[in-house]
Structures are given as C-alpha cells and as structure tokens.
Scaffold this active site. Structure first.
Site, mmCIF file in Angstrom:
data_model
loop_
_atom_site.group_PDB
_atom_site.id
_atom_site.type_symbol
_atom_site.label_atom_id
_atom_site.label_comp_id
_atom_site.label_asym_id
_atom_site.label_seq_id
_atom_site.Cartn_x
_atom_site.Cartn_y
_atom_site.Cartn_z
ATOM 1 N N SER A 337 0.802 -1.222 0.000
ATOM 2 C CA SER A 337 0.000 0.000 0.000
ATOM 3 C C SER A 337 0.838 1.277 0.000
ATOM 4 C CB SER A 337 -0.911 0.020 1.235
ATOM 5 O OG SER A 337 -1.779 -1.088 1.235
ATOM 6 N N HIS A 434 -7.561 -0.688 5.787
ATOM 7 C CA HIS A 434 -7.115 -2.067 5.971
ATOM 8 C C HIS A 434 -7.260 -2.528 7.419
ATOM 9 C CE1 HIS A 434 -5.673 -2.884 1.936
ATOM 10 N NE2 HIS A 434 -5.087 -1.699 1.905
#
Length: 504
Positions: A337, A434
């Site tokens: 990410s 997340h």
C-alpha cells in the site's frame, strides 16, 4: 469477387454509422431546444424556474392511510428533473439542491404534533402506541425521498443519483453551503445508495485482456494509485501472474464501481516497481507452483458519489475466496500500500519544530551527517535544509543522503501510521481502511516506490497490511471497538525508536 459475408458486414457497418449520425443530429436538436426553453425561463414569464420544476416533480407525501395505495407519479417527472438538473451550471445546481432540501424535506410541524401524541399515548395499550410510533416514523420521511426513489427506477437514474451525491459531497467539502438541510439530503441519499448497492446486488467480475475494450479503457482511466501508461501496461496488469477484479451493478452496466489489482507471487512483495513494470510476465504461462501469495497492490473506488458506501472491504473478502478457489494452496494475502499524506504530515511536523526551535526528530549523529552533506550547521539551518530536500525530492539523488535518512524517515513513517490518530483511529485513510478490515500492519518497506509520485507522497516508503484470515475478525473488532492497532515487531520497534528520540 468480394465474399458475401464481407459485403453484409460492410453494409451493417454503414447502417450503424448512419444511425449514429442521425441519432447525433436528433440529440443536438433536442439539446438546442432544451437550452432554448431554459433561456426563456429567465424572462418575465418563466417556463422552467426552479420553483416550478420542483413543485411539479416533488409530489406531496401521501397520507399515512393512503401510503400504499397512491399511484406513483409519471416517469416523465423524474426524466424532466434529470434533464433540468444536467442543464444547470455548477452554482445553479448548488442552489437547486439547497432549495430541494430546504423546501421539500420533512414536515417539522407535523412531526412535532405526532411526537406530542406519542407522549400522550404512553398510558394506552401497546397496539395504540405502536401505531402512533409508526405514524411518527412515516412523518419523518422527507418529501424529496420519493423523488429520489422514482428517479432510481428510470433508465440511468441510479447513475444520475450517484453523480448527484458527488455534487452534494463537493458542496459540503468546499463549504459552498453549510445548510443542515443539505447534509440531511446527503444522508438520505447515502442511505438509499447503501441499500441499492448492498453486497447481494453486486456482481464480481474478473477483468481480462478479452474483456470489452470499453471496460479496459475505464479500468485504465479510473486507476488512482499507480497510473496506467499505455495499452501494454494494462495488458500486463490483467495478464499472467496478475488478476484484476471489479464490482459491477445491474443498474450501472459497463461501469466498474471499485477495482482491485492483484499480483500473484511467491512471497510478499516489498516494492511496487517489480509489479507494475515487470515485462517478463506479459506472454508467459503461469506456473502454479510459483503462486503462493496474493498481493493487493491497488484498489480504486471509481464513483465519488459512493463515498462511505462499503464496497472495497467487501471486494477484498470476495477476491480472497475467489483466489482460494483457484489456488487452494495459496497461504499469504497482503497489500502493498501507498502512504498518501506522509510527506505533507512530515513537512508540517518539521515546520512546527522549526518554530519551537526543536531538533529532536533526528539523533545528534543524524543531524551532523545532514549538516555535513548540506553544508549547514546541525541546528535549525540543517532542519531548513531537510525540509527543502523533502519537498523537492532531491535527497533521492544522493546515495549518501538516502543511507543517512533511511532510519529517521522509517521511524517517522511508522509513527505516522501507528501513532497519528483521528478520533482514536488511524489518521492515514489507507491504514484505516485495511485495519478496519482486520489486517495487520506488517512491514514498512524502504525505497518501495521510487516514482516521482511515490517520493512526493511518502518519501518512497510503502507498507504491507497482511491478512491473516483466522485473525481478521478479532483484529477488526479490536480496532473498531477498542481502537487497538495490530502490528508486528518491526513496526512497533520503529514506533518505539521514534518515541525515544522525540521524548514522547
């Protein structure tokens, strides 16, 4: 002699282009007529003023007794509103939405009267109380909700409402209007969209090189994390050792709602260049024995109007099940990410320390090395030099500076992800996403995105959020209810170093 099937194909193509030409002419004429009508609305005898349009298309709320018997308004009402709204300029749209939300919302007087009746009936039998409660609940329905519901049943109506909510969100975020009625309209529409885009109504599609050209083009245009450069690039991202999935909805055919890109690897990737710029996999055959890990390296929501409607987290869970079915031996699931906002947060922190005359973000040794490289003194001058290096990205051109700054930037980034909070939750939106899904903050990766964008956003650092499937439910509950972030020793060690140096 030309074969008959080729002649038929050519004739069909000619007819198609003729049809498009005629259709285009008709649409242009209709558009001119509509603009003409609209221009007349500003004259002494307005034909389609906002008040007139809204009065006609927003029908009164049926009485409680007739709520299930009243015939729906004609479809032309919804179509008329859609055409009128699309014809307006940005500022006019804001005015129309303000008027719609204010003048055609809840009947507050009626609600007050029913609330009083409910208090008066507390000593009555349960059936009476429940009926008054139901009447009160119905009276809290804003008039414009009917219009929104009817628009959703018109062709392209759902897409229109998604775009209209995007306009509402922009009005709210830019403070073009601070009306509570606008916020209530936004809340009502978000609630409806959440129902219409519930999990059971979404379709999971795998995007491949054989998918329609229009879909591939939209996937390329919507990619927000790692921009697609050309057709070869998109071919690679949907080719061997790669997967691309999207949620679609029957009411918005041909429109991917949220897109997830996955790399199939042997282990968890620590840099994005190996994924998005790897050409070796373009025409190769997949070796299943080399596929042990799924790396989610990009997830993009394509519709601004669906902000706050949970799609991305559901997509990841569905894709995990899909990959487990295709690769039963797959054991690792992780993201790679970006860390948007880290560089700007760091600049703010450096500015704050500059004002306060503090220099403890780096160790004395690190400040000395920065001062040597930048020909400054190890005080606020070195701090100013560091701010400039971070803002320009020039530090990446010096291997010596890269080596010097690595430990400092890594612990600062770890603190940004783990320690900087908003209302108790992670400040960074990607981290928050997340962690809500139950992932573990697993590993920070140095020099993971060396693109100009990656350096500008996060000093080239990326992070893996790992999904341990047996722990995601408990991790998510700990984060959502107790605001506890599950992280590995690497991350916690960097956080501890930051706290020690910053005297936190």
């Amino acid at each position: 002699m030309i074969p008959q099937h080729i002649i038929c194909t050519l004739r069909s193509g000619v007819r198609c282009w003729q049809h498009r030409s005629v259709l285009g002419t008709v649409l242009q004429v209709e558009a001119l007529e509509f603009r003409s009508v609209r221009s007349r609305s500003t004259s002494a005898g307005p034909v389609r003023s906002m008040e007139e349009i809204l009065t006609r298309v927003v029908v009164p709320l049926p009485t409680y007794e007739t709520r299930e018997k009243s015939p729906p308004p004609p479809e032309s009402n919804s179509v008329e509103f859609m055409h009128f709204y699309r014809s307006l300029e940005k500022e006019e749209k804001s005015q129309l939405l303000a008027k719609l939300s204010h003048d055609f919302g809840v009947d507050h007087k009626g609600v007050s009267e029913l609330a009083g009746k409910l208090l008066d009936t507390q000593q009555r039998d349960l059936a009476t109380i429940l009926q008054v409660e139901d009447r009160l609940r119905y009276s809290l329905t804003p008039r414009y909700k009917q219009l929104l519901n009817h628009i959703s049943r018109v062709e392209s109506g759902v897409k229109f409402l998604v775009d209209l909510r995007a306009d509402l969100l922009e009005i709210i975020s830019t403070k073009a209007s601070d009306s509570p009625h606008i916020r209530d309209l936004n809340g009502t529409l978000k609630s409806l969209l959440s129902e219409w885009f519930s999990v059971g109504l979404l379709r999971l599609e795998r995007i491949t090189w054989q998918s329609p050209c229009e879909i591939l083009q939209k996937i390329s245009q919507y990619e927000a994390v790692h921009p697609v450069r050309n057709w070869t690039d998109i071919k690679r991202r949907v080719g061997p050792y790669r997967r691309c999935y999207a949620f679609t909805h029957a009411a918005m055919p041909g429109e991917p709602l949220v897109v997830l890109h996955v790399a199939l690897t042997e282990d968890i990737s620590d840099n994005i260049q190996s994924i998005v710029r790897e050409f070796a996999t373009l025409d190769s055959e997949e070796d299943v024995s080399k596929v042990n890990t799924a790396v989610f390296y990009s997830i993009s929501s394509t519709q601004a109007g669906l902000q706050g409607v949970e799609l991305g987290n559901v997509l990841i869970k569905r894709v995990v099940r899909e990959l487990q079915s295709e690769f039963p031996h797959m054991s690792q699931f992780s993201s790679l990410s970006p860390i948007p906002g880290f560089s700007s947060w760091l600049q703010g922190l450096l500015s704050q320390h500059r004002k306060e005359g503090r220099v403890e973000l780096l160790t004395d040794c690190e400040w000395g090395k920065v001062a040597d490289v930048t020909n400054t003194t190890p005080d606020t001058n070195a701090l100013d030099a560091l701010r400039k290096l971070i803002s320009t990205g020039d530090w990446t051109r010096s291997e010596h500076l890269v080596h010097i700054l690595e430990p400092a930037l890594m612990r600062l980034c770890a603190w940004y992800l783990y320690g900087e909070k908003r209302r108790g939750y992670a400040l960074n939106p990607v981290a928050n996403f997340h962690l809500q899904n139950g992932a573990t903050m697993w590993r920070l990766n140095w020099h993971a995105d060396t693109s100009p964008r990656g350096v500008a956003n996060s000093c080239g650092i990326m992070v893996n959020y790992r999904y341990f499937l047996q722990e995601t439910t408990s991790n998510s509950a700990a984060y959502m209810h107790n605001k506890i972030i599950t992280a590995t020793e690497q991350v916690l060690g960097l956080v501890s170093q930051f706290q020690k140096n910053s005297k936190l």
